[in-house]
Design a protein around this motif. Structure first.
Motif, mmCIF file in Angstrom:
data_model
loop_
_atom_site.group_PDB
_atom_site.id
_atom_site.type_symbol
_atom_site.label_atom_id
_atom_site.label_comp_id
_atom_site.label_asym_id
_atom_site.label_seq_id
_atom_site.Cartn_x
_atom_site.Cartn_y
_atom_site.Cartn_z
ATOM 1 N N ILE A 230 0.841 -1.203 0.000
ATOM 2 C CA ILE A 230 0.000 0.000 0.000
ATOM 3 C C ILE A 230 0.873 1.248 0.000
ATOM 4 C CG2 ILE A 230 -1.666 1.332 1.357
ATOM 5 C CD1 ILE A 230 -2.841 -1.361 2.278
ATOM 6 N N GLY A 231 1.994 1.202 0.732
ATOM 7 C CA GLY A 231 2.912 2.339 0.744
ATOM 8 C C GLY A 231 3.489 2.617 -0.633
ATOM 9 N N VAL A 232 3.837 1.557 -1.377
ATOM 10 C CA VAL A 232 4.355 1.726 -2.734
ATOM 11 C C VAL A 232 3.276 2.316 -3.641
ATOM 12 C CG1 VAL A 232 5.214 0.527 -4.777
ATOM 13 C CG2 VAL A 232 6.059 -0.102 -2.512
ATOM 14 N N SER A 233 2.049 1.804 -3.519
ATOM 15 C CA SER A 233 0.948 2.317 -4.337
ATOM 16 C C SER A 233 0.716 3.800 -4.067
ATOM 17 C CB SER A 233 -0.328 1.515 -4.050
ATOM 18 O OG SER A 233 -1.413 2.024 -4.795
ATOM 19 N N THR A 234 0.743 4.173 -2.794
ATOM 20 C CA THR A 234 0.538 5.585 -2.432
ATOM 21 C C THR A 234 1.659 6.452 -2.989
ATOM 22 O OG1 THR A 234 -0.602 4.952 -0.402
ATOM 23 C CG2 THR A 234 0.279 7.190 -0.508
ATOM 24 N N GLY A 235 2.905 5.985 -2.847
ATOM 25 C CA GLY A 235 4.036 6.757 -3.357
ATOM 26 C C GLY A 235 3.979 6.946 -4.854
ATOM 27 N N LEU A 236 3.639 5.897 -5.575
ATOM 28 C CA LEU A 236 3.545 6.008 -7.025
ATOM 29 C C LEU A 236 2.404 6.925 -7.454
ATOM 30 C CD1 LEU A 236 4.149 2.263 -8.026
ATOM 31 C CD2 LEU A 236 5.716 4.171 -8.398
ATOM 32 N N ASN A 237 1.271 6.830 -6.748
ATOM 33 C CA ASN A 237 0.127 7.674 -7.094
ATOM 34 C C ASN A 237 0.386 9.148 -6.826
ATOM 35 O OD1 ASN A 237 -2.248 6.295 -8.198
ATOM 36 N ND2 ASN A 237 -2.158 5.029 -6.354
ATOM 37 N N GLN A 238 1.301 9.459 -5.929
ATOM 38 C CA GLN A 238 1.616 10.853 -5.608
ATOM 39 C C GLN A 238 2.707 11.418 -6.503
ATOM 40 O OE1 GLN A 238 2.538 10.628 -1.407
ATOM 41 N NE2 GLN A 238 0.376 10.778 -0.792
ATOM 42 N N SER A 239 3.260 10.592 -7.376
ATOM 43 C CA SER A 239 4.327 11.042 -8.268
ATOM 44 C C SER A 239 3.788 11.997 -9.328
ATOM 45 C CB SER A 239 4.973 9.829 -8.942
ATOM 46 O OG SER A 239 5.894 10.242 -9.937
ATOM 47 N N ALA A 240 4.642 12.920 -9.747
ATOM 48 C CA ALA A 240 4.284 13.828 -10.844
ATOM 49 C C ALA A 240 4.472 13.174 -12.209
ATOM 50 C CB ALA A 240 5.126 15.093 -10.764
ATOM 51 N N ASP A 241 5.081 11.997 -12.227
ATOM 52 C CA ASP A 241 5.333 11.293 -13.486
ATOM 53 C C ASP A 241 4.145 10.385 -13.789
ATOM 54 O OD1 ASP A 241 6.240 9.592 -15.561
ATOM 55 O OD2 ASP A 241 8.315 9.764 -14.882
ATOM 56 N N PRO A 242 3.427 10.598 -14.900
ATOM 57 C CA PRO A 242 2.253 9.767 -15.210
ATOM 58 C C PRO A 242 2.591 8.295 -15.384
ATOM 59 C CG PRO A 242 2.847 11.163 -17.083
ATOM 60 C CD PRO A 242 3.644 11.644 -15.919
ATOM 61 N N ARG A 243 3.841 7.991 -15.711
ATOM 62 C CA ARG A 243 4.227 6.585 -15.845
ATOM 63 C C ARG A 243 4.189 5.874 -14.495
ATOM 64 N NH1 ARG A 243 9.795 7.727 -18.910
ATOM 65 N NH2 ARG A 243 9.812 9.221 -17.175
ATOM 66 N N ASP A 244 4.536 6.609 -13.430
ATOM 67 C CA ASP A 244 4.456 6.035 -12.085
ATOM 68 C C ASP A 244 3.006 5.780 -11.690
ATOM 69 O OD1 ASP A 244 7.189 6.267 -12.001
ATOM 70 O OD2 ASP A 244 7.204 8.042 -10.702
ATOM 71 N N VAL A 245 2.150 6.737 -11.998
ATOM 72 C CA VAL A 245 0.730 6.600 -11.672
ATOM 73 C C VAL A 245 0.124 5.427 -12.439
ATOM 74 C CG1 VAL A 245 -1.514 7.748 -11.713
ATOM 75 C CG2 VAL A 245 0.549 9.056 -11.149
ATOM 76 N N GLU A 246 0.542 5.266 -13.687
ATOM 77 C CA GLU A 246 0.047 4.138 -14.484
ATOM 78 C C GLU A 246 0.415 2.810 -13.827
ATOM 79 O OE1 GLU A 246 0.666 2.041 -18.885
ATOM 80 O OE2 GLU A 246 1.750 3.888 -18.385
ATOM 81 N N LEU A 247 1.660 2.699 -13.386
ATOM 82 C CA LEU A 247 2.076 1.445 -12.759
ATOM 83 C C LEU A 247 1.346 1.213 -11.449
ATOM 84 C CD1 LEU A 247 4.085 -0.914 -13.283
ATOM 85 C CD2 LEU A 247 5.519 0.141 -11.544
ATOM 86 N N ALA A 248 1.036 2.288 -10.713
ATOM 87 C CA ALA A 248 0.290 2.153 -9.457
ATOM 88 C C ALA A 248 -1.055 1.479 -9.696
ATOM 89 C CB ALA A 248 0.087 3.522 -8.810
ATOM 90 N N GLY A 249 -1.676 1.756 -10.838
ATOM 91 C CA GLY A 249 -2.942 1.120 -11.164
ATOM 92 C C GLY A 249 -2.802 -0.380 -11.305
ATOM 93 N N HIS A 250 -1.697 -0.812 -11.915
ATOM 94 C CA HIS A 250 -1.451 -2.247 -12.041
ATOM 95 C C HIS A 250 -1.174 -2.870 -10.681
ATOM 96 C CE1 HIS A 250 -1.328 -2.267 -16.430
ATOM 97 N NE2 HIS A 250 -0.567 -1.193 -16.388
ATOM 98 N N LEU A 251 -0.423 -2.153 -9.841
ATOM 99 C CA LEU A 251 -0.091 -2.678 -8.532
ATOM 100 C C LEU A 251 -1.349 -2.877 -7.688
ATOM 101 C CD1 LEU A 251 2.970 -1.630 -6.457
ATOM 102 C CD2 LEU A 251 0.785 -1.888 -5.320
ATOM 103 N N GLY A 252 -2.286 -1.918 -7.800
ATOM 104 C CA GLY A 252 -3.515 -2.018 -7.033
ATOM 105 C C GLY A 252 -4.325 -3.262 -7.381
ATOM 106 N N GLN A 253 -4.184 -3.730 -8.617
ATOM 107 C CA GLN A 253 -4.931 -4.916 -9.038
ATOM 108 C C GLN A 253 -4.422 -6.188 -8.381
ATOM 109 O OE1 GLN A 253 -4.795 -4.969 -13.325
ATOM 110 N NE2 GLN A 253 -5.594 -2.883 -13.487
ATOM 111 N N THR A 254 -3.239 -6.127 -7.768
ATOM 112 C CA THR A 254 -2.659 -7.320 -7.119
ATOM 113 C C THR A 254 -2.995 -7.394 -5.643
ATOM 114 O OG1 THR A 254 -0.553 -6.325 -6.410
ATOM 115 C CG2 THR A 254 -0.700 -7.087 -8.696
ATOM 116 N N PHE A 255 -3.723 -6.416 -5.093
ATOM 117 C CA PHE A 255 -3.939 -6.382 -3.634
ATOM 118 C C PHE A 255 -4.741 -7.556 -3.136
ATOM 119 C CE2 PHE A 255 -3.273 -1.534 -2.919
ATOM 120 C CZ PHE A 255 -1.916 -1.714 -3.146
#
Length: 214
Positions: free
Chosen positions: A185-210
């Protein structure tokens, strides 16, 4: 490809989606004297063959296609999403400090034998389908038919197409599945707070594994 069991994905639909979400693929093969590699946009036809078929084209001036005509075995790499993971995102950092940086990513590896083709009509169909795919969603999509036919004919003479029926496909979705849930969850939060849209995109994939236990 080295794939720890926590990161292995065998679902063909997930693997095909990862291929479709990739902008460029890297096509690698053994040439007569050295390895050859080309970065190319590819088209996946999922219902051709047991694992699907990839289509693409080389510039005629690119000698890679000639090497493939002689030795057709190829490896194709797709990496649709990736992101740096900071140890500061883990609650475990505050608890015991035993954390290090890593990288999360999605990677698909495909192997097969390439069939090279130069038929004009087949090439026209390929570039038309590729254009339709990448122009989809634009307010005024460009189509191959928008250009003068004699110009398109000259462009077709400058490329060589290929088909690669997929013989083997493997997927590695490294999305922090080996961490406990607070760290994930900490990784997902960190990626979602990034200014880089590529990080936010990956956060979406990570959330699907919860729903998957580490």
């Amino acid at each position: 490809m080295y794939i720890p069991s926590a990161f292995r994905v065998d679902d063909i639909h997930a693997l095909h989606n990862a291929i479709d979400n990739s902008r460029l693929a890297t096509v690698i093969s053994q040439g007569a004297e050295e390895l050859q590699a080309s970065q190319l946009p590819l088209l996946l036809v999922p219902d051709e063959g047991p694992h699907g078929t990839l289509y693409g084209h080389f510039a005629r001036a690119n000698g890679h296609w000639r090497e493939l005509a002689e030795n057709p075995s190829a490896l194709v790499l797709f990496t649709p999403a990736d992101a740096y993971v900071s140890p500061s995102w883990y609650p475990a950092k505050a608890a015991h400090g035993k954390v290090v940086p890593t990288w999360n990513y999605i990677s698909v590896e495909v192997r097969g034998k390439v069939e090279v083709f130069e038929d004009k009509e087949r090439l026209l169909q390929l570039v038309s389908r590729l254009s339709q795919r990448h122009e989809a969603g634009r307010p005024q999509p460009w189509a191959v038919s928008d250009a003068p036919s004699d110009y398109i004919d000259s462009m077709l003479r400058a490329i060589v197409g290929f088909a690669l029926p997929i013989e083997r496909i493997e997927g590695k979705f490294k999305l922090s599945q080996n961490r406990d849930m607070p760290d994930r969850i900490g990784v997902s939060t960190g990626l979602n707070q990034s200014a880089d849209p590529r990080d936010v995109e990956l956060a979406g994939h990570l959330g699907q594994t919860f729903s998957t236990k580490p």
